[in-house]
Design an enzyme around this catalytic site. Structure first.
Site, PDB file in Angstrom:
ATOM      1  N   ASP A 111      24.241   4.000  40.294  1.00  0.00           N
ATOM      2  CA  ASP A 111      23.976   5.439  40.209  1.00  0.00           C
ATOM      3  C   ASP A 111      23.074   5.672  38.993  1.00  0.00           C
ATOM      4  OD1 ASP A 111      24.076   8.186  40.121  1.00  0.00           O
ATOM      5  OD2 ASP A 111      26.199   8.343  40.554  1.00  0.00           O
ATOM      6  N   THR A 115      26.697   1.607  33.932  1.00  0.00           N
ATOM      7  CA  THR A 115      27.756   0.597  34.060  1.00  0.00           C
ATOM      8  C   THR A 115      27.147  -0.802  34.044  1.00  0.00           C
ATOM      9  OG1 THR A 115      29.090   2.125  35.378  1.00  0.00           O
ATOM     10  CG2 THR A 115      29.651  -0.220  35.526  1.00  0.00           C
TER      11      THR A 115
HETATM   12  C1  PRP Z   1      31.169   3.221  40.569  1.00  0.00           C
HETATM   13  C2  PRP Z   1      30.402   2.048  41.151  1.00  0.00           C
HETATM   14  C3  PRP Z   1      29.699   1.496  39.951  1.00  0.00           C
HETATM   15  C4  PRP Z   1      29.471   2.701  39.073  1.00  0.00           C
HETATM   16  C5  PRP Z   1      28.044   3.135  39.208  1.00  0.00           C
HETATM   17  O1  PRP Z   1      32.359   2.750  40.056  1.00  0.00           O
HETATM   18  O2  PRP Z   1      31.268   1.113  41.745  1.00  0.00           O
HETATM   19  O3  PRP Z   1      30.483   0.538  39.261  1.00  0.00           O
HETATM   20  O4  PRP Z   1      30.338   3.750  39.546  1.00  0.00           O
HETATM   21  O5  PRP Z   1      27.773   4.224  38.369  1.00  0.00           O
HETATM   22  P1  PRP Z   1      26.664   4.190  37.241  1.00  0.00           P
HETATM   23  O6  PRP Z   1      25.495   3.416  37.769  1.00  0.00           O
HETATM   24  O7  PRP Z   1      26.352   5.660  37.038  1.00  0.00           O
HETATM   25  O8  PRP Z   1      27.264   3.582  36.007  1.00  0.00           O
HETATM   26  P2  PRP Z   1      33.642   3.667  39.778  1.00  0.00           P
HETATM   27  O9  PRP Z   1      33.719   3.936  38.297  1.00  0.00           O
HETATM   28  O10 PRP Z   1      33.636   4.863  40.676  1.00  0.00           O
HETATM   29  O11 PRP Z   1      34.840   2.694  40.128  1.00  0.00           O
HETATM   30  P3  PRP Z   1      35.230   1.977  41.504  1.00  0.00           P
HETATM   31  O12 PRP Z   1      34.248   0.852  41.712  1.00  0.00           O
HETATM   32  O13 PRP Z   1      36.600   1.481  41.230  1.00  0.00           O
HETATM   33  O14 PRP Z   1      35.160   2.998  42.609  1.00  0.00           O
END
Ligand code: PRP
Length: 190
Positions: A111, A115
């Site tokens: 996104d 992360t």
């Molecule tokens: C989601 C996805 C990525 C992150 C992407 O994880 O799996 O790890 O968000 O977002 P970013 O590019 O803005 O950092 P989430 O925190 O929702 O956890 P999950 O995988 O357990 O659903």
């Protein structure tokens, strides 16, 4: 990608498909072939970032025809639930060393990219032989990712998406396609 009318009837009619199950299958097979070719003659450690990766990774590793080790990491992001802060805490670390291993990090969605920036920085300190990223979905906007996503499924616009591992408040990970959530009112639970 834009929503496809022909996919609207798939499973949950209140959640229009952005990417159908058959589109996913086709693309995952292609990415598996790209990865197999890229790492030909090598062993690979495939690391999934839980939880969102679990379905994509399960399909992807079966499309990779190389000796692979599997490991997982779960991280949580500080900040509010909708927007990742990029500051991460390791909830579950890898079981095995990645030193001198060829590593493929698997994400469901990139996104903001914050992360992955932090996880890649962390993994680099563990001295893998190489470190690459595979992501099913990459949002075209808000990109702050400092690393290339060499193996990517679909570039998507800034929709809120669920299914095929991605959740809404913990639900919908088991949809077998990627759906768009346009309004909170759509989120009746099956
Ligand atoms: C989601 C996805 C990525 C992150 C992407 O994880 O799996 O790890 O968000 O977002 P970013 O590019 O803005 O950092 P989430 O925190 O929702 O956890 P999950 O995988 O357990 O659903």
């Amino acid at each position: 990608m834009s929503p496809q009318k022909s996919d609207m009837s798939e499973n949950n009619s209140h959640l229009p498909a952005l990417i159908s199950r058959s589109q996913i299958e086709t693309r995952v097979t292609e990415i598996g072939r790209e990865i197999t070719d890229h790492f030909a003659g090598k062993e690979l450690t495939v690391i999934g970032l839980l939880k969102g990766c679990f379905i994509f990774m399960a399909d992807l590793v079966r499309a990779i025809h190389l000796p692979v080790h599997i490991d997982f990491m779960e991280i949580s992001s500080y900040g509010d639930a909708q927007q990742s802060s990029g500051i991460i805490k390791i909830v579950k670390d890898l079981r095995h060393s990645i030193e001198d291993r060829h590593v493929l990090l698997v994400e469901d969605i990139v996104d903001t990219g914050l992360t992955l920036n932090h996880v890649m920085e962390l993994l680099e300190t563990r001295r893998p032989a190489s470190l690459h990223i595979a992501a099913l979905l990459v949002k075209e906007v808000k990109q702050e990712l400092r690393y290339p996503v060499e193996f990517r499924g679909f570039d998507i616009e800034d929709h809120f998406v669920v299914g095929y591992g991605l959740d809404y408040r913990g639900y919908y990970r088991n949809l077998n396609y990627v759906a768009i959530v346009e309004a909170e009112s759509q989120m009746k639970l099956f």
